[in-house]
Design an enzyme around this catalytic site. Structure first.
Site, PDB file in Angstrom:
ATOM      1  N   GLU A 277      -6.004  10.111  17.195  1.00  0.00           N
ATOM      2  CA  GLU A 277      -6.504  11.471  16.991  1.00  0.00           C
ATOM      3  C   GLU A 277      -7.363  11.550  15.726  1.00  0.00           C
ATOM      4  O   GLU A 277      -8.424  12.189  15.717  1.00  0.00           O
ATOM      5  CB  GLU A 277      -5.325  12.452  16.894  1.00  0.00           C
ATOM      6  CG  GLU A 277      -4.579  12.662  18.207  1.00  0.00           C
ATOM      7  CD  GLU A 277      -3.582  11.528  18.514  1.00  0.00           C
ATOM      8  OE1 GLU A 277      -2.995  11.556  19.602  1.00  0.00           O
ATOM      9  OE2 GLU A 277      -3.402  10.633  17.659  1.00  0.00           O
TER      10      GLU A 277
ATOM     11  N   GLU B 205     -10.959  -2.107   5.402  1.00  0.00           N
ATOM     12  CA  GLU B 205      -9.815  -2.596   6.163  1.00  0.00           C
ATOM     13  C   GLU B 205     -10.217  -3.325   7.434  1.00  0.00           C
ATOM     14  O   GLU B 205      -9.520  -4.204   7.908  1.00  0.00           O
ATOM     15  CB  GLU B 205      -8.884  -1.428   6.510  1.00  0.00           C
ATOM     16  CG  GLU B 205      -7.567  -1.852   7.113  1.00  0.00           C
ATOM     17  CD  GLU B 205      -6.574  -0.711   7.194  1.00  0.00           C
ATOM     18  OE1 GLU B 205      -5.398  -0.998   7.464  1.00  0.00           O
ATOM     19  OE2 GLU B 205      -6.960   0.457   6.985  1.00  0.00           O
TER      20      GLU B 205
ATOM     21  N   GLN C 106       0.826  -1.205   0.000  1.00  0.00           N
ATOM     22  CA  GLN C 106       0.000   0.000   0.000  1.00  0.00           C
ATOM     23  C   GLN C 106       0.860   1.254   0.000  1.00  0.00           C
ATOM     24  O   GLN C 106       1.614   1.491   0.935  1.00  0.00           O
ATOM     25  CB  GLN C 106      -0.912  -0.025   1.235  1.00  0.00           C
ATOM     26  CG  GLN C 106      -1.753   1.224   1.408  1.00  0.00           C
ATOM     27  CD  GLN C 106      -2.726   1.087   2.566  1.00  0.00           C
ATOM     28  OE1 GLN C 106      -3.570   0.204   2.576  1.00  0.00           O
ATOM     29  NE2 GLN C 106      -2.607   1.963   3.541  1.00  0.00           N
ATOM     30  N   GLY C 107       0.727   2.072  -1.027  1.00  0.00           N
ATOM     31  CA  GLY C 107       1.497   3.301  -1.147  1.00  0.00           C
ATOM     32  C   GLY C 107       0.666   4.523  -0.789  1.00  0.00           C
ATOM     33  O   GLY C 107       0.248   5.281  -1.672  1.00  0.00           O
TER      34      GLY C 107
END
Length: 392
Positions: A374, A253, A131-132
């Site tokens: 966060e 995901e 994954q880039g």
């Protein structure tokens, strides 16, 4: 709510458990437990062989729509498979990113030709993906990314080609991957979420350099990836609409695999309880309370995961990440506490760690990777609670 599985699910569970018992023997027997937190670099070649074993049996792509050499089973049975896989201590999947992130994205946003090209090799365990997304200065604030891609004509079948220049970081198993899906800026002068495209880039080509990142655990399953004129072979979705595709991918995901992950957490907690019993740490009322709290929180996580499974709740994935990231980090701290001073001593020089030490160090990142706490709280505040955005 009724969290029980039906008769067909339990029959499927028995099938999965039997297959795993029969296959995790002989040349695959030593793979049990390999590739967990902080050990993702171990036995990658052998785990790739295991991936192909899974693919031959149709166990890769259980959630996909369409037939690409995969089985198609309902959501409850996807959960069952992930639970039994974890319960059998089967090796960590090296094909996770291709199967659970890229493939559903191609089903949702790709062309028929892209699905026919890329999904069968993933289903057979023959092509690995990385994954880039993250970059230096653009991790949690992904929209700040600076990797650029310039249009360079069309390839076979009219697929748009691009030349990619930039840097990605924290790229899991990039040194083993065949392909990388890359989020890059394709509209010159665009800002933030606008002007990005979702590109598919082969890793074995000039212009791609992979450098390992050595971590606190002493291992290096994460990498920096440098693109210097590398060529992207395809684009998923429309040019300039890569942010929509990228966010869609992140929603995939945390699905059924989360419940399998929790089976692994149960095993880790059981080990901490055994350590606490053996060391006498449970005589300490404070440590005893921490152990009981960890057990109760894990039960709550499972119920919440089952409750939200398959829902369209925009905050479900963020809530799950907040719950398990903090819990797993506290479990690593608890393991160190029940062992006392012994936990600070390495197994051997120069830097050999045992399971608990590696888990403790690796878990420091649990509240950062995959979207920091966060960022998850911001998503919940803005998209679920409807609170006003912070002024920029």
């Amino acid at each position: 709510m009724d969290f029980r599985f039906g008769p067909e699910d339990e029959a499927f569970r028995a099938e999965v458990a039997q297959w795993l018992r029969e296959r995790l023997t002989g040349r695959f027997a030593h793979l049990r437990g390999l590739g967990g937190p902080g050990t993702g670099h171990i036995g990658v070649g052998e785990r790739l062989e295991w991936e192909r074993e899974l693919g031959a049996a149709g166990w890769i792509g259980l959630s996909w729509d369409g037939s690409y050499g995969n089985r198609r089973v309902p959501l409850t049975q996807q959960v069952v498979f992930n639970e039994e896989y974890a319960r059998a201590a089967a090796p960590a999947r090296v094909g996770h990113i291709g199967e659970n992130l890229l493939a559903p994205t191609l089903v949702a946003h790709g062309t028929p030709e892209q699905r026919e090209r890329f999904l069968p090799p993933i289903a057979r365990g023959r092509e690995l993906w990385c994954q880039g997304y993250s970059e230096p200065g653009a991790g949690s604030d992904l929209a700040s990314l600076r990797t650029i891609a310039a249009r360079d004509g069309d390839g076979a079948g009219g697929e748009p080609r691009y030349v990619v220049t930039g840097q990605k970081v924290w790229t899991s198993l990039a040194h083993e991957a065949d392909w990388c899906f890359v989020l890059a800026r394709t509209t010159p002068g665009s800002h933030r979420h606008r002007g990005l495209s979702f590109l598919l880039v082969p890793m074995d080509q000039p212009g791609v350099e992979v450098r390992p990142i050595r971590q606190l655990t002493g291992t290096a399953e994460f990498n920096e990836v440098f693109f210097d004129g590398a060529r992207a072979e395809a684009r998923v979705g429309q040019e300039g609409e890569g942010w929509k595709v990228a966010m869609s991918l992140l929603a995939f995901e945390r699905g059924a695999a989360t419940l399998g992950q929790q089976i692994g957490f149960v095993r880790e907690l059981d080990r901490v309880v055994r350590l606490a019993c053996a060391s006498g740490a449970l005589d300490d009322p404070v440590l005893r309370e921490r152990v009981v709290r960890a057990w109760a929180e894990l039960k709550v996580m499972r119920c919440n995961a089952l409750r939200t499974l398959g829902t369209a709740d925009p905050g479900a994935a963020s809530t799950a990440k907040l719950l398990w990231g903090g819990w797993h980090q506290r479990l690593g701290e608890l393991a160190m506490a029940v062992r006392g001073a012994q936990a600070t001593v390495g197994r051997a020089l120069p830097y050999e760690l045992d399971t608990d030490q590696r888990q403790f160090l690796f878990s420091r990142a649990d509240t950062i990777y995959g979207g920091s706490d966060e960022i998850q709280r911001t998503i919940i505040a803005e998209r679920v609670l409807g609170l006003p955005r912070e002024p920029r």
